[in-house]
Design an enzyme around this catalytic site. Structure first.
Site, mmCIF file in Angstrom:
data_model
loop_
_atom_site.group_PDB
_atom_site.id
_atom_site.type_symbol
_atom_site.label_atom_id
_atom_site.label_comp_id
_atom_site.label_asym_id
_atom_site.label_seq_id
_atom_site.Cartn_x
_atom_site.Cartn_y
_atom_site.Cartn_z
ATOM 1 N N HIS A 271 3.726 4.837 6.435
ATOM 2 C CA HIS A 271 3.228 4.763 4.812
ATOM 3 C C HIS A 271 1.611 5.946 5.346
ATOM 4 C CE1 HIS A 271 0.320 0.373 4.667
ATOM 5 N NE2 HIS A 271 -0.002 1.750 4.383
ATOM 6 N N ASP B 119 0.782 -1.689 -0.324
ATOM 7 C CA ASP B 119 -0.068 0.158 -0.122
ATOM 8 C C ASP B 119 1.463 1.347 0.267
ATOM 9 O OD1 ASP B 119 -2.575 1.199 0.227
ATOM 10 O OD2 ASP B 119 -2.954 1.256 2.341
HETATM 11 ZN ZN LIG Z 1 -2.393 1.314 4.405
#
Ligand SMILES: [Zn+2]
Length: 1077
Positions: free
Chosen positions: A615, A403
């Site tokens: 992130h 991701d």
């Molecule tokens: Zn994520």
């Protein structure tokens, strides 16, 4: 003769002579639509299959008695603390809140006699928020997610004795995606949400009906999604309609009959893991996964609970589905689980041992890869792999980042140095300009190192394990010329959860279908991520050539994340620098002076910094609560760091400066590994020149006669700042001329305005904090200058300051400074901007048109330089309209160039000859107040002879590591503090980190085997992209030297002669050396 008849034997046909009645061809859409109506909700739900899913329900007293205690002040108390309070009676229908609050329920369950013998009893609990089921003794059993996501908990057999049994449910007042106000989950959370307990029932499940429901779902998908020119599609339609025709409401036999019909399409074994035992070759390998964002639309504290909820669910699911394999990354989450939920941790550990629960990733968190420094990336792996090894006895072999917003170019090299040869991701499927062309390929770093990369063709890491996901695993597979297999990564995610029983059941049917009728790619369960990559590696061994991709995996979306949440990014840069200083100084002192290396404090600092590189944290895409948290985390890091530095100062016999005048006992603290000479201000009026090599530098007073002068002159509205090397003309607040007096060259093109602040309208298509879209460039406006005045006219330094009104609420005060030039050292223009920023969806940048021509610009990245186009020839070039840089960006042509340095920024663009540094954004979601307030930003314009070289690399380091003044209590010989380890040779070699060996006996905290004696770890990299030679020179008593990987495993012995170690590095190589004392 004639007349006789010869009987000809004829087969007697039974085929009816007459048509009995008209029969029409099926109208496909009508028969297709009928299928979902058979098992779906809506007007027929009391008459269709759904009406038979339960064999009985018990709710309310005396079977389900509820009482509750609400934790005060949004606290998240432990089980022990919570259950020590008095619980108040409550019932279904009551509401609980506000957002983020916690409510503990005592649930007294008595199974009614008539349900005691039913096959499967579940508690169905739904309050549209998250929960955890606890035993009455305080063991967390399983998570619950409302809104129908996962609302069932299976009652143990022991509960069927007719007696009352108690469980607790810990209710968290947030949904899987936090507390967004309405349907748009990225809007800032509503602080005042309440959650109604809609359901608390004991349910006897009709297991056969449940199975038929999944049968019909998957056969229905085949009827809807297989091509209509395939017999398999028509067969699916036929079978599904036959099942519906067989159904009689209230008749269990009709359900059993329905399942029998479904077998024609799915085979006999879809109700058990045996369906995977056919031995036929699969194409798609299913891996359970639950992506838990370590913070995002909820704070870190909630993540700790999400981990326990989600992972305990998976342990439970594994007990019922032996084929289930569950891959989990992020060392930090394992650490939290061990600390806060030892019971769940023990269950996980047991499953890891069995091989069903599979640690992957090898990093501390699933971090951003654009913004962290090289050393931070190294530590993500070092801290991650060490935790996995110490908890489970093994390191990870696959780097796992499904991701993260783009992947920087040195990752393959660092993965290899961290013992990983594989990389899994899929995020590039979100590109909104170009489609990434491969799914399985070799990804190659700047230094040529490679890893096998696989991007799940289903283009998700939160697949619902639907028929379509399995199908897309082949239809969207772009590397089938090389290898046709793929991973299907499924399970509820982002907010946690993971696979459910439905996912497991659906995949069994998909497999059954492939083996019975075919057409659907054959999915397999029971293999690990490593099994998948092992097979690929084996094929490569056997001669398979995988396609290659060199350099960064640039993500064509989320480009705003190089800039959003400026303060957080500033803190990250400062913390990385502080840690470098602390480790370097502590290493030297711990070897020379008996000072104890503060390993625990350093570990705590690193773990905090690594955590904030998650992130959604460092990129700026979390809610405000997360940044309140990260502000506190960084404050702790800085406090610990300062405390360590204070102790270290004692070992150097210096202290923080108390008065500011040039005296003999004022020295400069320096942590850069090269000779340094700089003009520095001391107090408000005095100056000195710090010079030398080592940790403490001598300062000699600045005398005008000793070096050249620097002047500032005003003529009307034009200001000219000038030293021996540069002449800077400031007009209308911008630099209209920057003249290199040595090279006799003008740097600003005619009519150009450098250092010009510009503002853009910044409303991306959807993801506000994440994205800046290409069309923002069309809205460029120059900010008109206010007044400019001279603010400093010292002999060593001159400055002019321009006030700029950005809007009624926002302004900037930008100071352009030129210091006296030192002979033999490139002078540069330094800029400091103080900005009061109160904007709505605007983007502030500063521009530098330069008289340089090149179709490529260079940007510093971790351990190297990446070149990107300055033109928009193709859509691939154009997609890079905003890119990431670290301490500098550079545009050079043959013989000359200009570098723009910065102290805390990461967003940059070079279009033609226009360089543009991104300063501040103002998105309103998911943090309504992102970046509002005061900012102090520094950058510099560094013109240089020749193309990009070590002048830029080193000046950017110096710019980010300003010399610090200290005073000694007595006179200190700075020679004593010359570094005992020095690096000489090619100037492209950078000694980036100096630290102690993790497992040295006087350093180790005992998590892994201790190593005898002391050692020093040196991280050296080649910064410019050419083979480089150097010599490590040391005065320490070094017994042996090894080249190691970044996990500090000894690899090759390196020769040491007379304290000198000759080294050769390949272009952009990251090399680690361990000096054993
Ligand atoms: Zn994520």
């Amino acid at each position: 003769m004639g007349g006789e008849t010869i009987a000809t034997p004829k087969a007697k046909s039974t085929y009816p002579k007459l048509s009995a009645h008209p029969i029409g061809q099926w109208i496909p859409n009508i028969y297709k639509d009928r299928i979902a109506a058979f098992y779906g909700g809506g007007q027929y739900e009391t008459k269709n299959l759904r009406a038979m899913m339960k064999e009985g329900v018990a709710s309310g007293s005396p079977h389900v008695k509820l009482s509750v205690w609400g934790a005060p002040n949004l606290s998240r108390p432990t089980f022990k603390e919570a259950t020590s309070h008095n619980f108040k009676e409550t019932s279904v229908g009551q509401s609980f809140g506000p957002s983020w609050s916690t409510h503990w329920f005592r649930v007294q369950l008595t199974v009614p006699k008539e349900l005691a013998d039913k096959e499967l009893l579940e508690l169905h609990w739904d309050a549209n928020n998250e929960g955890m089921v606890w035993t009455k003794d305080g063991n967390p059993l399983q998570g619950l997610t409302g809104g129908g996501e996962r609302i069932e908990w299976i009652l143990p057999k022991s509960f069927r004795d007719g007696k009352e049994h108690i469980i607790y449910i810990e209710m968290a007042c947030n949904g899987m995606f936090g507390n967004a106000p309405g349907g748009d989950s990225i809007q800032p959370p509503d602080p005042n949400k309440y959650f109604q307990l809609a359901k608390a029932d004991i349910v006897a499940v009709n297991v056969v009906a449940r199975h038929l429901y999944i049968d019909m779902w998957i056969i229905g998908d085949a009827a809807r999604e297989f091509p209509t020119d395939s017999w398999e599609q028509h067969k699916a339609l036929k079978v599904a309609n036959q099942v519906i025709d067989a159904f009689e409401l209230g008749n269990q036999d009709s359900i059993i009959k329905g399942r029998k019909i479904a077998e024609e399409y799915l085979g006999k074994d879809v109700s058990s893991y045996k369906v995977y035992k056919t031995g036929s070759k699969p194409l798609v390998y299913g891996i359970g996964q639950c992506h838990i964002d370590t913070c995002w639309l909820w704070p870190f504290a909630e993540t700790k609970r999400k981990v326990a909820r989600s992972w305990s669910n998976q342990c439970d699911l594994m007990d019922r589905y032996p084929e289930h394999r569950f891959a989990v990354s992020q060392a930090q989450q394992y650490k939290w689980l061990k600390e806060c939920y030892p019971y769940v941790f023990d269950r996980v550990k047991e499953k890891v041992k069995k091989g069903t629960f599979q640690p992957v990733g090898g990093s501390w968190v699933e971090h951003d890869t654009n913004l962290p420094s090289g050393e931070s990336l190294v530590r993500q792996f070092l801290y991650g792999q060490r935790l996995f090894e110490s908890y489970f006895g093994e390191r990870c072999r696959t780097f796992w980042l499904p991701d993260t917003f783009g992947y920087s170019s040195q990752l393959p090299q660092l993965c290899r140095l961290a013992g990983m040869t594989r990389f899994f991701t899929q995020k590039l499927s979100w590109n909104n300009i170009n489609k990434f062309p491969h799914t399985t390929f070799n990804w190659v770093a700047l230094d040529g190192s490679q890893v096998i990369c696989h991007m799940a063709p289903a283009e998700t890491y939160t697949a619902e394990a639907n028929f379509g996901d399995v199908k897309r695993s082949v239809t969207q597979h772009k590397s089938m010329d090389q290898d046709e297999t793929s991973l299907l990564v499924f399970g509820k995610g982002d907010g946690g959860g993971g696979p459910t029983w439905e996912h497991m059941e659906k995949l069994r049917r998909c497999r059954g279908m492939s083996d019975t009728v075919g057409l659907l790619p054959r999915v397999h369960m029971g293999d690990s991520v490593e099994d998948f990559f092992d097979r690929l590696e084996k094929r490569v061994d056997d001669g398979l050539d995988l396609v290659t991709w060199y350099g960064e995996l640039y993500f064509e979306l989320h480009r705003g994340t190089y800039t959003t949440q400026a303060n957080n990014k500033y803190n990250n840069r400062r913390a990385e620098i502080l840690l470098r200083d602390v480790e370097l100084l502590a290493t030297m002192s711990s070897i020379k002076s008996g000072y104890k290396y503060p390993k625990k404090d350093i570990d705590d600092m690193w773990e905090n910094v690594l955590l904030c590189q998650f992130h959604d944290c460092l990129p700026g895409s979390s809610i405000e609560m997360c940044y309140d948290d990260s502000d506190k985390i960084y404050a702790e890091v800085f406090e610990t760091g300062e405390k360590i530095l204070k102790d270290l100062y004692k070992t150097l016999a210096v202290q923080n400066i108390t008065s500011s005048s040039v005296r003999e006992n004022i020295l400069a603290l320096n942590t850069m590994p090269w000779y340094r000479r700089e003009v520095i201000s001391i107090g408000s009026k005095q100056a000195g020149i710090a010079f030398g090599e080592g940790r403490l530098l001598t300062i000699k007073p600045f005398k005008i006669s000793a070096t050249s002068d620097v002047t500032v002159k005003q003529t009307g509205k034009i200001f000219v700042l000038q030293n021996d090397q540069l002449s800077v003309e400031v007009s209308g607040g911008a630099i209209t001329s920057l003249y290199d007096r040595v090279e006799e060259r003008e740097i600003i093109p005619k009519g150009g305005k450098a250092n010009q602040l510009v503002i853009f309208d910044d409303k991306p298509l959807y993801w506000q904090a994440w994205d800046v879209e290409v069309f923002h460039l069309d809205s460029r406006k120059e900010l008109p200058p206010g007044t400019t005045k001279i603010v400093q006219t010292d002999p060593h330094k001159v400055s002019v300051m321009t006030e700029t009104k950005i809007s009624d609420k926002s302004w900037a005060k930008t100071t352009i400074t030129l210091a006296a030039a030192l002979k033999g050292q490139q002078s540069y223009v330094e800029v400091h901007s103080e900005v009061e920023w109160r904007e709505d969806m605007n983007f502030l940048k500063v521009e530098f048109p330069v008289d340089i021509r090149n179709t490529e610009a260079s940007y510093e990245t971790q351990y190297g330089i990446i070149r990107r186009p300055t033109h928009y020839n193709t859509t691939w070039d154009m997609a890079k309209f905003e890119v990431c840089c670290h301490k500098f960006a550079d545009l050079s042509e043959n013989g000359y160039g200009v570098s723009i340095l910065n102290d805390s920024k990461y967003g940059f663009a070079t279009v033609g000859n226009l360089m543009r540094l991104s300063l501040l954004r103002a998105p309103k979601a998911p943090d309504a107040h992102a970046d509002m307030g005061r900012h102090n930003i520094k950058w510099a314009i560094l013109p240089h002879k020749d193309t990009l070289g070590s002048t830029t690399v080193r000046t950017a380091y110096n710019f980010n590591n300003p010399i610090k003044l200290v005073e000694s209590s007595s006179s200190v010989s700075t020679r004593t503090f010359e570094n005992p380890i020095k690096l000489s040779g090619d100037s492209s070699l950078i000694l980036d980190a100096v630290k102690r060996g993790e497992d040295d006996e006087d350093v180790s905290r005992g998590e892994l085997a201790v190593r005898k004696g002391q050692s020093v770890i040196l991280r050296i990299y080649e910064s410019l992209g050419g083979r480089s030679k150097g010599t490590i020179e040391t005065t320490l008593d070094v017994k042996k030297v090894w080249k190691t990987n970044i996990l500090e495993d000894d690899e090759d012995v390196v020769e040491i002669n007379d304290g000198k170690i000759a080294i050769i590095l390949q272009p952009f190589e990251v090399a680690t050396f361990r000096l054993q004392l």
